[in-house]
Design a protein around this motif. Structure first.
Motif, mmCIF file in Angstrom:
data_model
loop_
_atom_site.group_PDB
_atom_site.id
_atom_site.type_symbol
_atom_site.label_atom_id
_atom_site.label_comp_id
_atom_site.label_asym_id
_atom_site.label_seq_id
_atom_site.Cartn_x
_atom_site.Cartn_y
_atom_site.Cartn_z
ATOM 1 N N THR A 1 -15.959 -4.172 5.171
ATOM 2 C CA THR A 1 -15.657 -2.787 4.838
ATOM 3 C C THR A 1 -15.151 -2.666 3.400
ATOM 4 O O THR A 1 -14.532 -3.575 2.859
ATOM 5 N N LYS A 2 -15.462 -1.550 2.803
ATOM 6 C CA LYS A 2 -14.971 -1.236 1.471
ATOM 7 C C LYS A 2 -14.056 -0.014 1.506
ATOM 8 O O LYS A 2 -13.591 0.452 0.475
ATOM 9 N N VAL A 3 -13.835 0.498 2.736
ATOM 10 C CA VAL A 3 -13.060 1.722 2.912
ATOM 11 C C VAL A 3 -12.010 1.500 3.995
ATOM 12 O O VAL A 3 -12.258 0.813 4.988
ATOM 13 N N LYS B 1 -13.310 -6.369 10.338
ATOM 14 C CA LYS B 1 -14.495 -5.596 9.961
ATOM 15 C C LYS B 1 -14.145 -4.172 9.521
ATOM 16 O O LYS B 1 -14.820 -3.582 8.702
ATOM 17 N N ARG B 2 -13.103 -3.618 10.100
ATOM 18 C CA ARG B 2 -12.789 -2.222 9.819
ATOM 19 C C ARG B 2 -11.286 -1.995 9.979
ATOM 20 O O ARG B 2 -10.667 -2.535 10.900
ATOM 21 N N PHE B 3 -10.705 -1.191 9.088
ATOM 22 C CA PHE B 3 -9.274 -0.931 9.092
ATOM 23 C C PHE B 3 -8.992 0.564 9.238
ATOM 24 O O PHE B 3 -9.751 1.403 8.776
ATOM 25 N N LYS C 1 -3.737 -2.627 -4.029
ATOM 26 C CA LYS C 1 -3.461 -3.904 -3.370
ATOM 27 C C LYS C 1 -4.692 -4.462 -2.652
ATOM 28 O O LYS C 1 -4.977 -5.658 -2.726
ATOM 29 N N LEU C 2 -5.401 -3.627 -1.934
ATOM 30 C CA LEU C 2 -6.489 -4.105 -1.084
ATOM 31 C C LEU C 2 -7.861 -3.979 -1.730
ATOM 32 O O LEU C 2 -8.843 -4.497 -1.178
ATOM 33 N N GLN C 3 -7.928 -3.288 -2.865
ATOM 34 C CA GLN C 3 -9.220 -3.057 -3.507
ATOM 35 C C GLN C 3 -10.180 -2.348 -2.553
ATOM 36 O O GLN C 3 -11.385 -2.613 -2.537
ATOM 37 N N LEU C 4 -9.625 -1.478 -1.738
ATOM 38 C CA LEU C 4 -10.410 -0.676 -0.795
ATOM 39 C C LEU C 4 -10.178 0.792 -1.108
ATOM 40 O O LEU C 4 -9.077 1.199 -1.500
ATOM 41 N N LYS C 5 -11.188 1.598 -0.880
ATOM 42 C CA LYS C 5 -11.061 3.041 -1.097
ATOM 43 C C LYS C 5 -10.361 3.668 0.110
ATOM 44 O O LYS C 5 -10.713 3.407 1.257
ATOM 45 N N LYS D 1 -4.215 -8.679 1.939
ATOM 46 C CA LYS D 1 -5.160 -8.955 0.848
ATOM 47 C C LYS D 1 -5.447 -10.448 0.738
ATOM 48 O O LYS D 1 -6.594 -10.877 0.572
ATOM 49 N N ASP D 2 -4.406 -11.278 0.832
ATOM 50 C CA ASP D 2 -4.565 -12.719 0.680
ATOM 51 C C ASP D 2 -5.369 -13.347 1.814
ATOM 52 O O ASP D 2 -5.890 -14.457 1.671
ATOM 53 N N HIS D 3 -5.454 -12.649 2.962
ATOM 54 C CA HIS D 3 -6.120 -13.240 4.122
ATOM 55 C C HIS D 3 -7.422 -12.543 4.504
ATOM 56 O O HIS D 3 -8.028 -12.868 5.518
ATOM 57 N N LEU D 4 -7.823 -11.577 3.681
ATOM 58 C CA LEU D 4 -9.117 -10.941 3.924
ATOM 59 C C LEU D 4 -10.221 -11.842 3.381
ATOM 60 O O LEU D 4 -10.316 -12.051 2.188
#
Length: 598
Positions: free
Chosen positions: A113-115, A33-35, A133-137, A105-108
């Protein structure tokens, strides 16, 4: 990335202290959910929050109103799904960051979350790579603010994370409980270098000093001196060394202590001093130990001077350099002794599920891995106690959907015990008051013998199916007991009956105890009257007695606890190492009645 999704390791990865984590370390990644990520000079630390679905055991009482309990079970056991939150912490070398990001990335799958929160120097260096790589901000956070907020949170909320170390003391590690008043304090954060921070409140802190001589110095110089590249191997090497073979001591200069200056003979006068004056080879272990002492002493002295300069009496050391060195602990041996039997119990608790054996084997592998980690780093998960080992075991069991391996055993034994209730009560009523008190205590101790977590007992229970209550009484140590304050024991009327909220070995749980006591109350008019008003009485009146029963509660966790009311701690010792520690034998009795200090 290999086709199977397994992460490849470079051929030189075994030369590194922190190798690329295997894919199974990234557990529950699909539900993340959150990184948050901290990228330092050489190591990356990743934390993420995810949800986990696992099974929990629930008990439900049958309606026995107006029925005689003959062969009907007391209650039924059902398994339900439950979703809980879990935090995951992973660290690896920066050299593997791109491969790790690809794997994540392959396992998300279900991430909301987008951040991704990021801190450390690498938050700037690898910002573009992470976002690509993660397409996250990447939302960068100040490194020092994160460090202080994290430290404050741990000190206030997480018990047994901070400890005081006193060499040769018993115990050497004295873990602190949480407390609301933690300010002010000095934080000495030891990573590759050292930062010294004065913390005055939640939001007020200042970096007042530091040093370039830190963990990176030990690692780097140690590698040059010993050709040992792995950080943990350097620590192990140092633990076997004798620094006095390399260091010049005060007694090497003065022939003894320098009393007029208050210097003892064993004090280090010059680190590595003998290497310049003695024409011989020095062992790698001795050099590593000398280096460890030199850097640690330098950091300690620096911290002491800053604390005195700023009038601070609390100093906390943290960082990757401060980790428990490999030691051997009896609690690890205790855990290994019984965990193998837990596997078979877990399978037996789910006889109708075909995959139970496979899941039990996975539990076994996971738990063994954690035990191996604790052998090398005893405080990897906080304070190492029997309680924490049991928590770790329960955590692993839940992960593989074994909510309570002893549920069937407890259900069978509770049903069986209930059938003898009237007989036991009648037997007690035939005794005079003094005999009755002793018989009650002996019966309580005999019940404590039935411990599937103790190897000495579980071996008997497995090999002798007829081993029962009377046989347990015969196993008890005769008086005088190992710890014996029975003669000080007086009659008490206000007793709290408490139990575990969740499974811990074969101990009764709250839901099971609730059904059991209700049934006993229905069978006995005296207990029925007590049962109805007990909770109200305990709340309205000050409790004056607490009875703590069992080896885990009475000895492992509360033996030295000083309570504000009278207490009775009683248990039967069922582990040889614990018996040796107290100067007793297997099945020795502890009966410790204490009054509060006035």
């Amino acid at each position: 990335m290999a086709a199977s999704g397994q992460m490849k390791r470079s051929s030189h990865s075994m030369d590194k202290s922190i190798i690329l984590p295997p894919d199974e370390i990234f557990r529950n990644l699909e539900n993340a959910k959150r990184f948050a990520i901290d990228i330092g000079g050489s190591l990356t630390k990743l934390a993420y929050y995810s949800t986990v679905q696992h099974k929990v055991a629930k008990v439900r009482s049958f309606d026995h109103t107006g029925k005689e309990a003959v062969d009907e079970p007391l209650y039924e056991i059902s398994v339900q799904e439950e979703v809980t939150a879990r935090l995951h912490f992973i660290k690896f070398e920066n050299a593997y960051i791109e491969t790790c990001l690809d794997f994540i990335k392959d396992h998300l799958v279900n991430t909301e979350t987008k951040v991704i929160k990021a801190t450390g120097g690498g938050a700037y260096k690898f910002k573009d790579l992470i976002e690509k790589k993660l397409q996250l901000k990447v939302d960068k956070e100040d490194e020092m603010s994160c460090l202080i907020k994290g430290c404050n949170f741990v000190l206030k909320n997480i018990p047994h994370e901070a400890f005081v170390y006193v060499k040769h003391a018993d115990p050497e590690f004295r873990f602190q409980t949480t407390q609301p008043d933690i300010f002010p304090y000095l934080l000495v954060n030891i990573g590759s270098g050292v930062s010294i921070v004065k913390v005055e409140s939640e939001d007020k802190f200042e970096r007042i000093g530091g040093s370039s001589i830190g963990g990176g110095t030990f690692w780097g110089l140690g590698a040059l001196l010993t050709n040992t590249k792995r950080f943990d191997e350097l620590l192990q090497l140092a633990s076997r060394g004798q620094h006095a073979s390399v260091d010049m001591l005060v007694k090497d200069i003065y022939g003894g202590g320098y009393s007029c200056l208050g210097l003892t003979g064993d004090l280090i006068a010059s680190s590595f001093g003998k290497s310049a004056t003695e024409d011989r080879e020095f062992s790698k272990a001795d050099m590593a130990k000398s280096l460890l002492h030199m850097i640690s002493n330098d950091i300690g002295q620096l911290a002491c001077l800053y604390a005195k300069l700023h009038n601070l009496n609390r100093v906390y050391f943290g960082g990757f350099f401060i980790r428990g060195h490999p030691v051997t602990m009896h609690t690890i041996t205790y855990s290994i002794n019984f965990f193998t039997k837990v596997v078979s119990r877990a399978v037996a608790s789910q006889p109708d599920l075909t995959d139970a054996k496979e899941r039990a084997e996975k539990f076994s592998q996971k738990y063994q891995h954690k035990l191996k980690t604790l052998r090398q780093q005893p405080f990897a998960y906080g304070s190492l106690t029997v309680r924490s080992l049991l928590d770790t075991r329960e955590h692993c069991l839940n992960e593989f959907n074994f909510p309570d391996p002893y549920s069937k055993i407890k259900q069978r034994e509770n049903d069986w015990a209930l059938k003898f209730f009237h007989k036991v009560v009648k037997s007690l009523e035939s005794l005079n008051w003094e005999e009755r008190q002793f018989s009650l205590v002996k019966g309580l101790l005999a019940g404590n013998v039935f411990d599937w977590g103790a190897k000495a007992v579980s071996d008997i229970l497995v090999t002798d199916p007829d081993f029962g209550f009377e046989e347990a009484k015969q196993q008890l140590q005769e008086r005088p007991w190992l710890i014996d304050t029975y003669n000080k024991w007086i009659e008490r009327l206000k007793v709290i009956l408490a139990s575990n909220s969740g499974p811990a070995l074969n101990d009764v749980t709250y839901s099971e105890l609730q059904i059991l006591t209700e049934r006993i109350a229905a069978m006995d008019s005296v207990i029925h009257r007590l049962d109805k008003g007990l909770a109200t009485v305990v709340r309205e009146r000050h409790t004056d007695l607490v009875i703590i029963e069992g080896m885990g509660r009475a000895i492992h966790t509360n033996f030295y606890a000083a309570l504000c009311c009278e207490s009775l701690k009683l248990a039967v010792i069922k582990n040889s190492w614990l018996a040796d520690r107290f100067g007793g034998k297997i099945f020795s009795v502890v009966f410790k009645y204490e009054q509060p200090c006035k």
